[in-house]
Design an enzyme around this catalytic site. Structure first.
Site, PDB file in Angstrom:
ATOM      1  N   SER A 137       0.812  -1.346  -0.091  1.00 37.38           N
ATOM      2  CA  SER A 137       0.042  -0.088   0.021  1.00 37.38           C
ATOM      3  C   SER A 137       0.799   1.268  -0.047  1.00 37.38           C
ATOM      4  CB  SER A 137      -1.106   0.146   1.159  1.00 37.38           C
ATOM      5  OG  SER A 137      -1.918   1.081   1.245  1.00 37.38           O
ATOM      6  N   TYR A 151      -4.964   8.659  -6.203  1.00 34.02           N
ATOM      7  CA  TYR A 151      -4.056   7.491  -5.885  1.00 34.02           C
ATOM      8  C   TYR A 151      -4.366   7.184  -4.411  1.00 34.02           C
ATOM      9  CZ  TYR A 151       0.542   5.803  -4.183  1.00 34.02           C
ATOM     10  OH  TYR A 151       1.285   5.007  -3.779  1.00 34.02           O
ATOM     11  N   LYS A 155      -5.403   3.502  -2.751  1.00 35.23           N
ATOM     12  CA  LYS A 155      -4.963   3.001  -1.712  1.00 35.23           C
ATOM     13  C   LYS A 155      -5.671   2.866  -0.409  1.00 35.23           C
ATOM     14  CE  LYS A 155      -0.784   2.155  -3.677  1.00 35.23           C
ATOM     15  NZ  LYS A 155      -0.446   0.772  -3.819  1.00 35.23           N
TER      16      LYS A 155
END
Length: 283
Positions: A137, A151, A155
């Protein structure tokens, strides 16, 4: 006493942390199935005398290819003990600037791909009664930041899925670990990044500042790539590994500040939260 080797499946092996992981594993004499979108990028990797290297082309946005490569790796190597799910990239820019195609591609690579990979390997891990999935991660999976909203969304999704998966597969002898690295010189904000189309309205905002630093290569990086790879492998080899592993002082600081602020917000809302319950006797 000879320590038994394990068989590892690594995605995103051509560069950055993925390549460092494969390099570390081969140096330890482990058996590695290294995958990348371009297997030619792996041609210079060499196993130690006692190790084995098997390579394959894999784009984690291709569900059928994921299933096929996992099956071929098991057939060629006999089993998979540890999956190091590492493939991914960063979309840099303000959320409003991202195109629908960029958003879809980011989520398909960073979130859907790891989910499909986990689903593909689970039948094999269940059948053998053991295994570990290590999902890479980021500190961005615990704390959002301007300029990486999409982004961070990928995650945060990864964190939720793999935390839930850990609870589902524990009974089968399968462990799950989420790794949250900080900044490191991997080319992640070099050739591995994608930029949104800049909007003038964001020219003087924090998102634009991050964009300029990413473009110019001026992002400070504290992590040592080789040390991180060793730490990931060491954790994966533990009989009992933690659910989350933080790598890097910047990741530790950022995640700690984020969690502390969220906990403070939660405690401040305790009275409101409890006030919305059904009254006694009405359930």
């Amino acid at each position: 006493m000879t320590v038994p080797t394990r068989t590892w499946l690594v995605t995103g092996s051509s560069a950055g942390l993925g390549r460092a992981l494969v390099t570390e594993l081969l140096a330890r004499g482990e058996t590695v199935a290294a995958t990348a979108r371009d297997p030619q990028a792996l041609s210079d990797l060499r196993p130690a005398v006692s190790g084995t290297l098997w390579t394959a082309r894999l784009d984690v946005t291709d569900p059928e290819r994921i299933r096929r490569v996992v099956g071929e790796a098991v057939h060629a190597l006999g089993r998979i003990d540890v999956v190091l799910s590492n493939a991914g990239y960063a979309l840099v820019g303000a959320a409003e600037e991202a195109s629908p195609d960029q958003i879809e591609r980011q989520l398909r690579t960073n979130l859907t791909g790891p989910i499909l990979l986990a689903r593909a390997v689970l039948p094999y891990l269940r059948a053998q009664g053991h295994g570990r999935i290590v999902q890479i991660s980021s500190m961005a999976g615990q704390r959002g930041s301007a300029g990486t909203a999409v982004y961070c969304a990928s995650k945060w999704g990864v964190e939720g899925f793999f935390e839930s998966l850990a609870a589902e597969v524990k009974t089968f002898g399968i462990g799950v670990t989420i790794v949250e690295p900080g900044t490191v010189h991997t080319g992640f904000f070099g050739r591995g990044k994608e930029l949104t189309a800049a909007l003038p309205a964001y020219a003087d905002t924090p998102a634009a500042i991050l964009r300029r630093r990413a473009e110019d290569g001026r992002l400070p990086c504290r992590g040592d790539l080789a040390k991180m790879a060793r730490a990931v492998v060491d954790v994966a080899l533990r009989p009992t590994a933690p659910l989350r592993v933080v790598l890097g002082s910047d990741a530790y600081g950022s995640i700690r500040r984020g969690l502390t602020a969220r906990l403070a917000d939660l405690e401040a809302q305790r009275e409101v939260a409890f006030s919305t319950d059904l009254t006694d006797g009405s359930a």
